[in-house]
Design a protein around this motif. Structure first.
Motif, mmCIF file in Angstrom:
data_model
loop_
_atom_site.group_PDB
_atom_site.id
_atom_site.type_symbol
_atom_site.label_atom_id
_atom_site.label_comp_id
_atom_site.label_asym_id
_atom_site.label_seq_id
_atom_site.Cartn_x
_atom_site.Cartn_y
_atom_site.Cartn_z
ATOM 1 N N GLY A 102 0.844 -1.212 -0.158
ATOM 2 C CA GLY A 102 -0.084 -0.038 0.042
ATOM 3 C C GLY A 102 0.819 1.220 0.022
ATOM 4 N N THR A 103 1.658 1.357 0.856
ATOM 5 C CA THR A 103 2.722 2.424 0.737
ATOM 6 C C THR A 103 3.589 2.470 -0.511
ATOM 7 N N ALA A 104 4.131 1.430 -1.104
ATOM 8 C CA ALA A 104 4.474 1.418 -2.307
ATOM 9 C C ALA A 104 3.857 1.996 -3.397
ATOM 10 N N LEU A 105 2.574 1.624 -3.404
ATOM 11 C CA LEU A 105 1.575 2.355 -4.464
ATOM 12 C C LEU A 105 1.347 3.709 -4.316
ATOM 13 N N VAL A 106 1.352 4.205 -3.274
ATOM 14 C CA VAL A 106 1.122 5.642 -2.712
ATOM 15 C C VAL A 106 2.427 6.362 -3.542
ATOM 16 N N VAL A 107 3.553 5.887 -2.923
ATOM 17 C CA VAL A 107 4.940 6.509 -3.129
ATOM 18 C C VAL A 107 5.144 6.459 -4.600
ATOM 19 N N LEU A 108 5.050 5.295 -5.342
ATOM 20 C CA LEU A 108 5.422 5.256 -6.874
ATOM 21 C C LEU A 108 4.104 5.733 -7.614
ATOM 22 N N SER A 109 3.259 6.267 -7.110
ATOM 23 C CA SER A 109 1.925 6.475 -8.161
ATOM 24 C C SER A 109 2.522 7.743 -9.148
ATOM 25 N N PRO A 110 3.447 8.663 -9.049
ATOM 26 C CA PRO A 110 3.718 9.399 -10.087
ATOM 27 C C PRO A 110 4.437 8.681 -11.028
ATOM 28 N N LEU A 111 5.354 7.742 -10.793
ATOM 29 C CA LEU A 111 5.916 6.846 -11.505
ATOM 30 C C LEU A 111 4.943 5.927 -12.346
ATOM 31 N N ILE A 112 4.102 5.450 -11.710
ATOM 32 C CA ILE A 112 3.108 4.576 -12.392
ATOM 33 C C ILE A 112 2.369 5.307 -13.431
ATOM 34 N N VAL A 113 1.812 6.574 -13.219
ATOM 35 C CA VAL A 113 1.101 7.414 -14.147
ATOM 36 C C VAL A 113 2.176 7.695 -15.345
ATOM 37 N N VAL A 114 3.347 8.012 -15.123
ATOM 38 C CA VAL A 114 4.236 8.392 -16.366
ATOM 39 C C VAL A 114 4.418 7.058 -17.102
ATOM 40 N N ILE A 115 4.443 5.982 -16.530
ATOM 41 C CA ILE A 115 4.751 4.645 -17.529
ATOM 42 C C ILE A 115 3.705 4.346 -18.218
ATOM 43 N N ALA A 116 2.542 4.632 -17.524
ATOM 44 C CA ALA A 116 1.059 4.223 -18.252
ATOM 45 C C ALA A 116 0.655 5.351 -19.431
ATOM 46 N N LEU A 117 1.141 6.499 -19.135
ATOM 47 C CA LEU A 117 1.024 7.619 -20.455
ATOM 48 C C LEU A 117 2.120 7.108 -21.594
ATOM 49 N N LEU A 118 3.367 6.704 -21.146
ATOM 50 C CA LEU A 118 4.412 6.270 -22.166
ATOM 51 C C LEU A 118 3.694 5.116 -23.157
ATOM 52 N N ILE A 119 3.121 4.074 -22.593
ATOM 53 C CA ILE A 119 2.747 2.973 -23.021
ATOM 54 C C ILE A 119 1.588 3.401 -24.098
ATOM 55 N N TYR A 120 0.621 4.249 -23.529
ATOM 56 C CA TYR A 120 -0.420 4.824 -24.368
ATOM 57 C C TYR A 120 -0.022 5.641 -25.620
ATOM 58 N N LEU A 121 0.822 6.306 -25.414
ATOM 59 C CA LEU A 121 1.384 7.012 -26.378
ATOM 60 C C LEU A 121 2.058 6.337 -27.446
ATOM 61 N N GLU A 122 2.590 5.352 -27.290
ATOM 62 C CA GLU A 122 3.426 4.436 -28.064
ATOM 63 C C GLU A 122 2.596 3.698 -29.117
ATOM 64 N N ASP A 123 1.763 3.174 -28.907
ATOM 65 C CA ASP A 123 0.763 2.414 -29.938
ATOM 66 C C ASP A 123 -0.713 2.736 -29.392
ATOM 67 N N LYS A 124 -1.251 3.484 -28.661
ATOM 68 C CA LYS A 124 -2.577 3.848 -28.299
ATOM 69 C C LYS A 124 -3.278 2.314 -27.813
ATOM 70 N N GLY A 125 -2.673 1.586 -27.519
ATOM 71 C CA GLY A 125 -3.308 0.058 -26.743
ATOM 72 C C GLY A 125 -3.202 0.097 -25.459
ATOM 73 N N PRO A 126 -3.858 -0.958 -24.971
ATOM 74 C CA PRO A 126 -4.003 -1.324 -23.567
ATOM 75 C C PRO A 126 -2.838 -1.083 -22.505
ATOM 76 N N ILE A 127 -2.818 -0.544 -21.616
ATOM 77 C CA ILE A 127 -2.042 -0.002 -20.611
ATOM 78 C C ILE A 127 -1.468 -1.221 -19.984
ATOM 79 N N PHE A 128 -2.478 -1.930 -19.393
ATOM 80 C CA PHE A 128 -2.143 -3.124 -18.635
ATOM 81 C C PHE A 128 -2.298 -4.612 -19.412
#
Length: 468
Positions: free
Chosen positions: A290-316
């Motif tokens: 739970g702590t890691a999800l909160v602390v790493l949430s900015p990194l998770i959001v950036v990674i999700a954005l990069l995945i979507y921008l590359e080929d507009k496909g599913p993130i997960f």
């Protein structure tokens, strides 16, 4: 006999741990309010405030030590490992005690408990428990080495099973067992460091000449008839008999004798992760994930954005894996491959230069960042932070037929990282060696080992040559 000796020793340690914990609280009060190792800011507190909670201390800290495995019979380990376990158990006990003190107050106290005193108590607890345990161990070992209160043991047999019995007894000097020697039964080999006192055929004279207290019959399965004849002879003497079943090929996890209405059975797949140990590990997972999800949430959001921008496909990306007790679950990852990457290849291992990977996917896999969504699997209870890595059902079916002990990995929750992974056995590497590492982890589990693996993961395991 060994179990009774262990229970006695465990009881002794439990009592001295409880007494040491009470002493640590009194020492903490003295250091805080008489010596003032931490300057007073709110005035003097009465000793009765802290003596009031001594019954809680007496219960909470031995329980914390039990959860950490400090009362379990295990092969001799280094003193530093035991001390680290005492420190972790003390930290756990102090947290539990602090929580209880939020609700419990002495009837005549309105000031509350000093946090500084509890901090001094925790430090004193570690030091005093380690000191008292060391003194008790030294006292017992000196008595045993002086030949006092020793049980004299004879091993009937000289094969692999008999050598395993000797090795385990030597690992538990604190139980006061003296290996006098062994009686050979015609098998090849000797027991290193132990005297052969004769053949099983003349075991009666060996018992009388060497004043044997206990006989461990360790004969192979094919000697069943000889074993029955030997037991019939030994039953006529005043010695304690212990039959060691020839199950070495199955002894991959801890074994334990269980009783079903008087019928003894042998559990060949016992693990330390039961009862309170499982509860503590689950609480640790929830807190850290739970702590890691909160602390790493900015990194998770950036990674999700990069995945979507590359080929507009599913993130997960969700994939079926085999979990606790063989129950399948959907593991979550950041998508690191092109959509429908396995449509033609099917379930195969990823390889170096895999053309199915996306550009961002190659970077994610290289740094193991594609695994971050599994923190949600941990919170859901599908996985643990530490444990054997889960495999796909297709691979499980293949491995279970090739490696007889493979399914024992599923006696605990699968992990985001594990003992095999931090030693480099990840990806398309030796399954046999990975199984050996996983079974070592299951059999030797402790919270200290989990913390060690997490530390090694951060330090060494995120970036690896096989992460592709």
């Amino acid at each position: 006999m060994i179990q009774k000796k262990h229970q006695t020793l465990s009881t002794v340690y439990m009592v001295i741990d409880a007494l040491a914990s009470n002493l640590a609280m009194l020492v903490a009060y003295y250091l805080r309010f008489a010596v003032e190792v931490i300057p007073l800011t709110k005035g003097q507190q009465d000793l009765s405030i802290y003596t009031y909670i001594l019954p809680l201390v007496t219960i909470v800290f031995p329980l914390s030590f039990a959860v950490q495995g400090l009362y379990q019979i295990r092969p001799t380990k280094s003193r530093s490992e035991e001390w680290a376990s005492v420190a972790i158990a003390t930290l756990l006990g102090t947290v539990v005690l602090s929580g209880l003190l939020l609700w419990i107050r002495p009837a005549n106290a309105f000031i509350g408990y000093s946090r500084a005193t509890l901090l001094i108590f925790a430090i004193s607890e570690i030091a005093i428990v380690i000191l008292v345990r060391s003194l008790v161990r030294l006292f017992l070992l000196r008595r045993y080495r002086a030949g006092k209160n020793l049980d004299r043991v004879l091993i009937a047999g000289n094969g692999e099973l008999a050598r395993a019995v000797a090795d385990r007894m030597r690992a538990h000097e604190e139980l006061g067992l003296k290996l006098v020697g062994y009686a050979e039964n015609g098998e090849n080999g000797v027991i290193e460091g132990l005297q052969c006192l004769g053949k099983i055929a003349s075991i009666e004279s060996i018992l009388d000449e060497h004043e044997i207290d206990h006989v461990f019959v360790a004969l192979p399965q094919h000697s069943a008839a000889a074993m029955m004849e030997l037991l019939d002879r030994l039953m006529r003497h005043c010695v304690s008999l212990h039959v060691v079943p020839d199950l070495l090929q199955f002894m991959t996890l801890r074994s334990r004798v269980e009783d079903i209405d008087g019928l003894p059975t042998i559990n060949l797949s016992e693990t330390p992760l039961t009862g309170w140990s499982r509860v503590v590990k689950r609480a640790f997972d929830l807190l850290l994930a739970g702590t890691a999800l909160v602390v790493l949430s900015p990194l998770i959001v950036v990674i999700a954005l990069l995945i979507y921008l590359e080929d507009k496909g599913p993130i997960f990306y969700r994939q079926e894996r085999m979990g606790l007790d063989g129950v399948p679950f959907q593991i979550m990852k950041f998508r690191s491959m092109h959509q429908a990457a396995e449509a033609q290849s099917g379930a195969v291992w990823a390889s170096a230069g895999d053309a199915r990977r996306t550009r961002i996917g190659g970077w994610l896999r290289g740094w193991s960042l594609d695994e971050l969504p599994q923190l949600w699997n941990v919170i859901r209870g599908d996985m643990s932070l530490v444990g054997p890595r889960p495999e796909r059902p297709q691979f499980v079916e293949q491995f279970r037929s090739e490696y007889p002990h493979y399914m024992l990995r599923h006696k605990v929750r699968a992990g985001m990282t594990g003992w095999a992974q931090v030693h480099g056995w990840r990806g398309n590497t030796s399954i046999r060696i990975r199984i050996e590492h996983d079974l070592y982890y299951i059999e030797n589990w402790s919270m200290l080992l989990d913390v060690k693996i997490l530390f090694m993961t951060v330090r060494h395991g995120l970036r690896h040559e096989n992460a592709y």
